[in-house]
Design a protein around this motif. Structure first.
Motif, mmCIF file in Angstrom:
data_model
loop_
_atom_site.group_PDB
_atom_site.id
_atom_site.type_symbol
_atom_site.label_atom_id
_atom_site.label_comp_id
_atom_site.label_asym_id
_atom_site.label_seq_id
_atom_site.Cartn_x
_atom_site.Cartn_y
_atom_site.Cartn_z
ATOM 1 N N LEU A 41 70.206 -19.781 55.521
ATOM 2 C CA LEU A 41 69.187 -18.923 54.939
ATOM 3 C C LEU A 41 69.606 -18.356 53.601
ATOM 4 N N PHE A 44 69.113 -20.912 50.938
ATOM 5 C CA PHE A 44 67.675 -21.091 50.734
ATOM 6 C C PHE A 44 67.123 -19.988 49.842
ATOM 7 N N CYS A 79 61.145 -25.783 47.902
ATOM 8 C CA CYS A 79 61.247 -24.756 48.942
ATOM 9 C C CYS A 79 60.874 -25.326 50.303
ATOM 10 N N HIS A 80 59.785 -26.065 50.337
ATOM 11 C CA HIS A 80 59.314 -26.617 51.605
ATOM 12 C C HIS A 80 60.329 -27.580 52.198
ATOM 13 N N PHE A 83 63.217 -25.577 53.599
ATOM 14 C CA PHE A 83 62.716 -24.881 54.782
ATOM 15 C C PHE A 83 62.688 -25.814 55.990
ATOM 16 N N GLN A 84 62.139 -27.012 55.800
ATOM 17 C CA GLN A 84 62.070 -27.976 56.898
ATOM 18 C C GLN A 84 63.459 -28.368 57.393
ATOM 19 N N LEU A 216 63.317 -16.488 57.504
ATOM 20 C CA LEU A 216 62.939 -17.795 56.964
ATOM 21 C C LEU A 216 61.429 -17.994 57.027
ATOM 22 N N MET A 220 58.918 -18.330 53.713
ATOM 23 C CA MET A 220 58.116 -19.522 53.453
ATOM 24 C C MET A 220 56.629 -19.208 53.534
#
Length: 362
Positions: A41, A44, A79-80, A83-84, A216, A220
């Motif tokens: 995290l 990220f 970002c996506h 995140f995934q 998280l 997102m």
């Protein structure tokens, strides 16, 4: 893009499905696991700051342009993907409360987001129609002044004065291209507000219980909402609006660039000549400004046009030509990128739901 409300509309992006766990996050997952490290995290959140800081500090000439929107979508895609990758590494945790609830709420927001992507796609199509009409005007400006009077006596009033004629044109001229994927009573502003509802930072016990997944999901969800808000305020959408009620979160590593972006966009919306705009996109503003200046000059003059008026009209026509060329060059790549983002979040939604069902498998 198919509508999330299943209105029986065409599905131009129907081939969005891919094998489970085979989306673009695989590459990110591999890169972030180099040297036995795992997506986390903190990494990220630092990367979110970097991606959105870069687009928040661009020069005024680039801000809210078509090319800038492409950079915005690229930042969202990064970002996506990350995140995934984190989500997949923690998919076993997703069956445990409150992570299961947070995951369900996030994927519900994703479904609501799909209609906004559809509406944005339609908005880009509207700009492409304007571009074609304006190319005719630009060609007419290259001929003699006799044509000028004919063209502007029947001009497209989407860029003229606000009034009944303008409303009639918008409600009849190209209504099908604007709303074929969402109902006529659908509202981009209301849809955004639905996505924003209950979007609040997680509590300490939620963060601890979910091993950070609560943070998280919030991050997102906020990024998704914020990017959609920018698309709606920048590009013509059905019942678009700037005044969506949400709060920029504080005390997150990525908060600063979002606060700056929000401030800059609100400043743009308050400018007198953009208050009633079809959208805050830079190219839309340039088109509206130049067409307004040309029509004002032509309406106030007698034919044949005086030489000084002809020079002003020609200068505005040249500026309009440059905008048309920019739209012609950049709108198609934007459409492709928007389609790719749509597919990515739809794949992520499918992947996430499968992960919820697979969380107990070895």
């Amino acid at each position: 893009m198919p509508s999330s409300n299943n209105h029986g509309s065409p599905m131009p992006f129907a081939s969005f499905r891919r094998p489970i766990l085979a989306v673009g996050s695989d590459q990110v997952h591999s890169e972030m696991n180099h040297d036995s490290s795992t997506p986390n995290l903190d990494t990220f959140q630092r990367q979110v700051f970097t991606w959105f800081h870069d687009i928040s500090v661009v020069d005024a000439d680039e801000f809210l342009s078509i090319s800038w929107i492409c950079k915005l979508l690229a930042s969202f895609t990064s970002c996506h993907d990350h995140f995934q990758a984190i989500l997949l590494n923690n998919r076993r945790q997703l069956l445990n409360p409150p992570a299961d609830r947070l995951a369900t709420e996030f994927f519900d927001r994703v479904i609501k987001a799909l209609d906004i992507f559809n509406a944005t796609r339609d908005g880009i199509e509207k700009i492409r129609i304007w571009q074609k009409h304006l190319e005719i005007i630009v060609c007419a400006l290259d001929t003699r002044q006799r044509i000028l009077g004919s063209i502007f006596s029947n001009r497209n009033r989407s860029f003229g004065r606000k009034g009944k004629d303008s409303h009639h044109h918008r409600s009849s001229g190209h209504s099908r291209s604007l709303s074929w994927s969402v109902p006529h009573n659908w509202s981009a502003s209301k849809q955004l507000q639905l996505i924003t509802n209950n979007l609040i930072p997680p509590r300490g016990n939620e963060i601890e219980t979910t091993d950070g997944l609560a943070t998280l999901f919030f991050a997102m969800s906020f990024i998704l909402m914020f990017v959609l808000w920018i698309l709606v305020v920048a590009i013509p959408c059905q019942d678009r609006g700037v005044q969506i009620h949400f709060t920029i979160p504080r005390n997150f590593p990525w908060s600063t660039p979002f606060s700056l972006l929000h401030s800059r966009i609100m400043d743009e919306s308050k400018k007198r000549d953009r208050r009633n705009s079809n959208g805050l996109l830079k190219e839309i503003y340039q088109i509206e400004k130049n067409v307004h200046q040309i029509t004002t000059l032509v309406d106030s003059a007698q034919f044949p046009l005086p030489e000084e008026v002809k020079e002003e009209v020609t200068a505005n026509g040249n500026d309009l030509s440059l905008v048309c060329e920019a739209c012609k060059r950049e709108l198609e790549p934007l459409q492709r990128q928007l389609r790719d983002v749509f597919r990515k979040i739809m794949n992520g939604h499918t992947e996430g739901l499968e992960a919820l069902g697979m969380a107990t498998e070895p």
